[in-house]
Motif scaffolding. Sequence first.
Motif, PDB file in Angstrom:
ATOM      1  N   ARG A   1       1.705   5.168   3.720  1.00  0.00           N
ATOM      2  CA  ARG A   1       2.867   6.309   3.688  1.00  0.00           C
ATOM      3  C   ARG A   1       2.499   7.014   4.540  1.00  0.00           C
ATOM      4  O   ARG A   1       3.403   8.224   5.318  1.00  0.00           O
ATOM      5  CB  ARG A   1       2.531   6.647   2.137  1.00  0.00           C
ATOM      6  N   LYS A   2       1.918   8.232   4.623  1.00  0.00           N
ATOM      7  CA  LYS A   2       1.592   8.987   5.568  1.00  0.00           C
ATOM      8  C   LYS A   2       1.685   8.529   7.118  1.00  0.00           C
ATOM      9  O   LYS A   2       2.094   9.087   8.091  1.00  0.00           O
ATOM     10  CB  LYS A   2       0.103   9.517   5.775  1.00  0.00           C
ATOM     11  N   ILE A   3       1.188   7.621   7.440  1.00  0.00           N
ATOM     12  CA  ILE A   3       1.631   7.354   8.968  1.00  0.00           C
ATOM     13  C   ILE A   3       3.158   7.118   9.323  1.00  0.00           C
ATOM     14  O   ILE A   3       3.556   7.380  10.268  1.00  0.00           O
ATOM     15  CB  ILE A   3       0.812   6.006   8.979  1.00  0.00           C
ATOM     16  N   CYS A   4       3.675   6.813   8.195  1.00  0.00           N
ATOM     17  CA  CYS A   4       5.013   6.436   7.898  1.00  0.00           C
ATOM     18  C   CYS A   4       6.194   7.749   8.387  1.00  0.00           C
ATOM     19  O   CYS A   4       7.110   7.596   8.611  1.00  0.00           O
ATOM     20  CB  CYS A   4       5.463   6.011   6.853  1.00  0.00           C
ATOM     21  N   GLU A   5       4.928   8.909   7.663  1.00  0.00           N
ATOM     22  CA  GLU A   5       5.854  10.151   8.399  1.00  0.00           C
ATOM     23  C   GLU A   5       6.184  10.847   9.941  1.00  0.00           C
ATOM     24  O   GLU A   5       7.021  11.458   9.992  1.00  0.00           O
ATOM     25  CB  GLU A   5       5.340  10.994   7.647  1.00  0.00           C
ATOM     26  N   ARG A   6       5.481   9.634  10.825  1.00  0.00           N
ATOM     27  CA  ARG A   6       5.285  10.389  12.592  1.00  0.00           C
ATOM     28  C   ARG A   6       6.392   9.919  13.024  1.00  0.00           C
ATOM     29  O   ARG A   6       6.984   8.729  12.277  1.00  0.00           O
ATOM     30  CB  ARG A   6       3.422   9.709  12.597  1.00  0.00           C
TER      31      ARG A   6
ATOM     32  N   ARG B   1      10.456   2.466  -3.020  1.00  0.00           N
ATOM     33  CA  ARG B   1      10.722   1.403  -2.819  1.00  0.00           C
ATOM     34  C   ARG B   1      11.600   1.983  -1.645  1.00  0.00           C
ATOM     35  O   ARG B   1      12.026   1.970  -0.991  1.00  0.00           O
ATOM     36  CB  ARG B   1      11.620   0.426  -3.843  1.00  0.00           C
ATOM     37  N   LEU B   2      12.664   2.919  -2.942  1.00  0.00           N
ATOM     38  CA  LEU B   2      14.351   3.171  -1.810  1.00  0.00           C
ATOM     39  C   LEU B   2      13.498   4.290  -0.634  1.00  0.00           C
ATOM     40  O   LEU B   2      14.177   3.850   0.348  1.00  0.00           O
ATOM     41  CB  LEU B   2      14.731   4.318  -2.870  1.00  0.00           C
ATOM     42  N   ASP B   3      12.590   4.803  -0.699  1.00  0.00           N
ATOM     43  CA  ASP B   3      11.707   6.048   0.669  1.00  0.00           C
ATOM     44  C   ASP B   3      11.304   4.466   1.311  1.00  0.00           C
ATOM     45  O   ASP B   3      11.794   5.064   2.819  1.00  0.00           O
ATOM     46  CB  ASP B   3      10.501   6.815   0.026  1.00  0.00           C
ATOM     47  N   LEU B   4      10.679   4.181   1.343  1.00  0.00           N
ATOM     48  CA  LEU B   4      10.473   2.405   2.104  1.00  0.00           C
ATOM     49  C   LEU B   4      11.263   1.738   2.482  1.00  0.00           C
ATOM     50  O   LEU B   4      10.676   1.870   3.559  1.00  0.00           O
ATOM     51  CB  LEU B   4       8.922   1.462   1.394  1.00  0.00           C
ATOM     52  N   ILE B   5      12.450   1.587   1.858  1.00  0.00           N
ATOM     53  CA  ILE B   5      12.803   0.832   2.900  1.00  0.00           C
ATOM     54  C   ILE B   5      13.625   2.167   3.574  1.00  0.00           C
ATOM     55  O   ILE B   5      14.485   1.643   4.499  1.00  0.00           O
ATOM     56  CB  ILE B   5      14.575   0.681   1.631  1.00  0.00           C
TER      57      ILE B   5
ATOM     58  N   LYS C   1      10.408   3.786 -12.382  1.00  0.00           N
ATOM     59  CA  LYS C   1      11.232   4.685 -12.176  1.00  0.00           C
ATOM     60  C   LYS C   1      10.725   5.615 -10.996  1.00  0.00           C
ATOM     61  O   LYS C   1      11.167   4.943  -9.781  1.00  0.00           O
ATOM     62  CB  LYS C   1      10.884   5.830 -12.822  1.00  0.00           C
ATOM     63  N   GLU C   2       9.429   5.618 -11.081  1.00  0.00           N
ATOM     64  CA  GLU C   2       8.465   6.187  -9.512  1.00  0.00           C
ATOM     65  C   GLU C   2       8.469   5.354  -9.078  1.00  0.00           C
ATOM     66  O   GLU C   2       9.161   5.307  -7.440  1.00  0.00           O
ATOM     67  CB  GLU C   2       6.781   6.325 -10.124  1.00  0.00           C
ATOM     68  N   PHE C   3       8.278   3.848  -9.064  1.00  0.00           N
ATOM     69  CA  PHE C   3       8.652   2.269  -8.189  1.00  0.00           C
ATOM     70  C   PHE C   3       9.666   1.976  -8.316  1.00  0.00           C
ATOM     71  O   PHE C   3       9.886   2.198  -6.127  1.00  0.00           O
ATOM     72  CB  PHE C   3       7.697   1.441  -9.327  1.00  0.00           C
ATOM     73  N   ASN C   4      10.720   2.274  -7.953  1.00  0.00           N
ATOM     74  CA  ASN C   4      12.085   2.653  -7.424  1.00  0.00           C
ATOM     75  C   ASN C   4      12.449   3.257  -6.936  1.00  0.00           C
ATOM     76  O   ASN C   4      13.586   2.722  -5.856  1.00  0.00           O
ATOM     77  CB  ASN C   4      13.025   2.552  -8.842  1.00  0.00           C
ATOM     78  N   ASN C   5      11.421   4.706  -7.154  1.00  0.00           N
ATOM     79  CA  ASN C   5      11.920   5.752  -5.488  1.00  0.00           C
ATOM     80  C   ASN C   5      11.235   5.765  -4.739  1.00  0.00           C
ATOM     81  O   ASN C   5      11.999   5.356  -3.927  1.00  0.00           O
ATOM     82  CB  ASN C   5      11.853   6.984  -6.454  1.00  0.00           C
TER      83      ASN C   5
ATOM     84  N   ASN D   1       0.603  -1.355   0.342  1.00  0.00           N
ATOM     85  CA  ASN D   1       0.078   0.169   0.294  1.00  0.00           C
ATOM     86  C   ASN D   1       1.011   1.249   0.017  1.00  0.00           C
ATOM     87  O   ASN D   1       0.255   2.291  -0.716  1.00  0.00           O
ATOM     88  CB  ASN D   1      -1.393  -0.016   1.208  1.00  0.00           C
ATOM     89  N   PHE D   2       2.760   1.261   0.747  1.00  0.00           N
ATOM     90  CA  PHE D   2       2.688   2.751   0.840  1.00  0.00           C
ATOM     91  C   PHE D   2       3.368   2.534  -0.471  1.00  0.00           C
ATOM     92  O   PHE D   2       2.985   3.911  -0.659  1.00  0.00           O
ATOM     93  CB  PHE D   2       4.629   1.940   0.976  1.00  0.00           C
ATOM     94  N   PHE D   3       3.117   2.040  -1.971  1.00  0.00           N
ATOM     95  CA  PHE D   3       3.281   2.598  -3.352  1.00  0.00           C
ATOM     96  C   PHE D   3       2.119   3.044  -4.363  1.00  0.00           C
ATOM     97  O   PHE D   3       1.970   4.271  -4.891  1.00  0.00           O
ATOM     98  CB  PHE D   3       3.739   1.229  -3.905  1.00  0.00           C
ATOM     99  N   TRP D   4       0.795   3.435  -3.560  1.00  0.00           N
ATOM    100  CA  TRP D   4      -0.322   3.865  -4.204  1.00  0.00           C
ATOM    101  C   TRP D   4       0.188   5.220  -3.789  1.00  0.00           C
ATOM    102  O   TRP D   4       0.537   5.880  -2.660  1.00  0.00           O
ATOM    103  CB  TRP D   4      -1.395   3.313  -3.596  1.00  0.00           C
ATOM    104  N   LYS D   5      -0.479   6.460  -4.199  1.00  0.00           N
ATOM    105  CA  LYS D   5      -1.034   7.724  -4.408  1.00  0.00           C
ATOM    106  C   LYS D   5      -1.845   7.405  -2.997  1.00  0.00           C
ATOM    107  O   LYS D   5      -2.757   7.530  -3.037  1.00  0.00           O
ATOM    108  CB  LYS D   5      -1.129   8.583  -5.580  1.00  0.00           C
ATOM    109  N   ASN D   6      -1.335   9.146  -2.656  1.00  0.00           N
ATOM    110  CA  ASN D   6      -2.418   9.174  -1.575  1.00  0.00           C
ATOM    111  C   ASN D   6      -2.007   7.892  -0.451  1.00  0.00           C
ATOM    112  O   ASN D   6      -3.531   7.833   0.155  1.00  0.00           O
ATOM    113  CB  ASN D   6      -3.386   9.463  -1.626  1.00  0.00           C
TER     114      ASN D   6
END
Length: 141
Positions: free
Chosen positions: A21-26, A63-67, A57-61, A12-17
Amino acid sequence: MKFVVDSNILFNFFWKNSTFRKICERRELEFFSPEYALEEIKKYKEEITKKAKISEKEFNNIRLDLINRINFTPLESYVSEFNNIKKLAEKFGEKSNEILKDVDFIALALKLNMPLLTHDKLLKEQNEIQILTIKEFIEII
Protein backbone atom coordinates in the motif's frame (compact mmCIF):
# COMPACT_ATOMS: atom_id res chain seq x y z
CA MET A 1 7.92 2.04 -13.97
CA LYS A 2 5.03 -0.32 -14.65
CA PHE A 3 4.26 -3.72 -13.14
CA VAL A 4 1.56 -6.40 -13.13
CA VAL A 5 0.56 -7.64 -9.67
CA ASP A 6 -1.09 -10.91 -8.71
CA SER A 7 -3.89 -11.48 -6.20
CA ASN A 8 -1.67 -12.37 -3.25
CA ILE A 9 0.17 -9.06 -3.59
CA LEU A 10 -3.19 -7.27 -3.85
CA PHE A 11 -4.43 -9.06 -0.71
CA ASN A 12 -1.52 -7.49 1.18
CA PHE A 13 -2.96 -4.06 0.39
CA PHE A 14 -5.60 -4.72 3.07
CA TRP A 15 -3.12 -5.11 5.93
CA LYS A 16 -2.45 -2.11 8.14
CA ASN A 17 1.01 -0.69 7.43
CA SER A 18 1.14 -2.74 4.24
CA THR A 19 4.38 -2.34 2.33
CA PHE A 20 2.52 -2.71 -0.95
CA ARG A 21 0.00 0.00 0.00
CA LYS A 22 2.88 2.36 0.80
CA ILE A 23 4.53 1.52 -2.51
CA CYS A 24 1.29 2.31 -4.35
CA GLU A 25 1.53 5.90 -3.13
CA ARG A 26 4.61 6.49 -5.28
CA ARG A 27 3.52 8.40 -8.37
CA GLU A 28 6.32 7.12 -10.62
CA LEU A 29 4.96 3.57 -10.27
CA GLU A 30 1.98 2.19 -12.14
CA PHE A 31 0.33 -1.15 -11.42
CA PHE A 32 -1.90 -3.39 -13.52
CA SER A 33 -3.90 -6.47 -12.68
CA PRO A 34 -6.64 -8.46 -14.44
CA GLU A 35 -10.22 -7.57 -13.52
CA TYR A 36 -10.39 -11.20 -12.46
CA ALA A 37 -8.34 -10.24 -9.39
CA LEU A 38 -11.30 -8.23 -8.12
CA GLU A 39 -13.36 -11.43 -8.18
CA GLU A 40 -10.68 -13.20 -6.15
CA ILE A 41 -10.67 -10.37 -3.62
CA LYS A 42 -14.44 -10.66 -3.35
CA LYS A 43 -14.21 -14.46 -3.04
CA TYR A 44 -11.70 -14.22 -0.16
CA LYS A 45 -13.29 -11.22 1.54
CA GLU A 46 -14.05 -13.08 4.77
CA GLU A 47 -10.53 -14.51 4.99
CA ILE A 48 -8.96 -11.11 4.20
CA THR A 49 -11.02 -9.28 6.83
CA LYS A 50 -10.18 -11.92 9.42
CA LYS A 51 -6.43 -12.01 8.72
CA ALA A 52 -6.12 -8.24 8.28
CA LYS A 53 -8.25 -7.68 11.40
CA ILE A 54 -10.50 -5.17 9.66
CA SER A 55 -14.25 -4.68 9.58
CA GLU A 56 -16.40 -5.15 6.51
CA LYS A 57 -16.71 -1.35 6.22
CA GLU A 58 -12.90 -0.98 6.35
CA PHE A 59 -12.59 -3.74 3.76
CA ASN A 60 -14.95 -1.90 1.41
CA ASN A 61 -13.11 1.41 1.87
CA ILE A 62 -9.70 -0.20 1.30
CA ARG A 63 -11.06 -2.05 -1.74
CA LEU A 64 -12.19 1.27 -3.25
CA ASP A 65 -8.76 2.72 -2.58
CA LEU A 66 -7.19 -0.30 -4.27
CA ILE A 67 -9.45 0.11 -7.32
CA ASN A 68 -8.32 3.73 -7.60
CA ARG A 69 -4.63 2.79 -7.48
CA ILE A 70 -4.50 -0.29 -9.72
CA ASN A 71 -5.36 -0.42 -13.43
CA PHE A 72 -7.72 -3.40 -13.54
CA THR A 73 -7.64 -4.71 -17.08
CA PRO A 74 -10.49 -6.56 -18.82
CA LEU A 75 -9.98 -10.10 -20.09
CA GLU A 76 -10.46 -9.01 -23.71
CA SER A 77 -7.23 -7.02 -23.49
CA TYR A 78 -4.99 -10.03 -22.89
CA VAL A 79 -6.96 -13.20 -23.81
CA SER A 80 -4.91 -13.43 -27.01
CA GLU A 81 -1.94 -14.57 -24.87
CA PHE A 82 -3.69 -17.66 -23.44
CA ASN A 83 -2.30 -20.02 -26.10
CA ASN A 84 1.23 -18.83 -25.27
CA ILE A 85 0.58 -19.55 -21.59
CA LYS A 86 -0.68 -23.02 -22.42
CA LYS A 87 2.58 -23.73 -24.29
CA LEU A 88 4.57 -22.31 -21.39
CA ALA A 89 2.67 -24.48 -18.89
CA GLU A 90 3.37 -27.63 -20.91
CA LYS A 91 7.08 -27.16 -20.20
CA PHE A 92 6.31 -27.68 -16.49
CA GLY A 93 4.91 -31.19 -16.95
CA GLU A 94 3.07 -32.27 -13.80
CA LYS A 95 3.22 -28.74 -12.41
CA SER A 96 1.46 -27.26 -15.46
CA ASN A 97 -1.84 -26.88 -13.58
CA GLU A 98 -0.08 -24.65 -11.04
CA ILE A 99 1.02 -22.35 -13.86
CA LEU A 100 -2.45 -22.32 -15.39
CA LYS A 101 -3.94 -21.11 -12.08
CA ASP A 102 -2.14 -17.82 -12.75
CA VAL A 103 -2.99 -17.65 -16.45
CA ASP A 104 -4.63 -14.22 -16.22
CA PHE A 105 -1.66 -12.61 -14.50
CA ILE A 106 0.93 -14.21 -16.75
CA ALA A 107 -1.06 -13.36 -19.89
CA LEU A 108 -1.42 -9.74 -18.82
CA ALA A 109 2.29 -9.47 -18.05
CA LEU A 110 3.09 -10.94 -21.47
CA LYS A 111 0.62 -8.68 -23.26
CA LEU A 112 1.88 -5.53 -21.54
CA ASN A 113 5.51 -6.70 -21.55
CA MET A 114 5.88 -5.94 -17.84
CA PRO A 115 7.36 -7.75 -14.84
CA LEU A 116 4.95 -9.66 -12.61
CA LEU A 117 5.02 -9.12 -8.85
CA THR A 118 4.16 -12.40 -7.14
CA HIS A 119 5.10 -14.73 -4.31
CA ASP A 120 4.79 -17.75 -6.63
CA LYS A 121 8.22 -19.39 -6.69
CA LEU A 122 7.30 -21.77 -9.50
CA LEU A 123 6.94 -18.87 -11.92
CA LYS A 124 10.61 -18.05 -11.35
CA GLU A 125 11.42 -21.24 -13.26
CA GLN A 126 10.34 -19.79 -16.62
CA ASN A 127 11.94 -17.06 -18.71
CA GLU A 128 9.03 -15.64 -20.71
CA ILE A 129 8.36 -12.84 -18.24
CA GLN A 130 10.31 -11.26 -15.43
CA ILE A 131 9.08 -12.38 -12.01
CA LEU A 132 9.74 -10.25 -8.94
CA THR A 133 9.00 -10.83 -5.28
CA ILE A 134 8.18 -7.78 -3.18
CA LYS A 135 11.67 -7.94 -1.70
CA GLU A 136 13.27 -7.90 -5.17
CA PHE A 137 10.89 -5.16 -6.27
CA ILE A 138 11.85 -2.95 -3.32
CA GLU A 139 15.53 -3.43 -4.15
CA ILE A 140 14.86 -2.23 -7.71
CA ILE A 141 12.92 0.87 -6.75
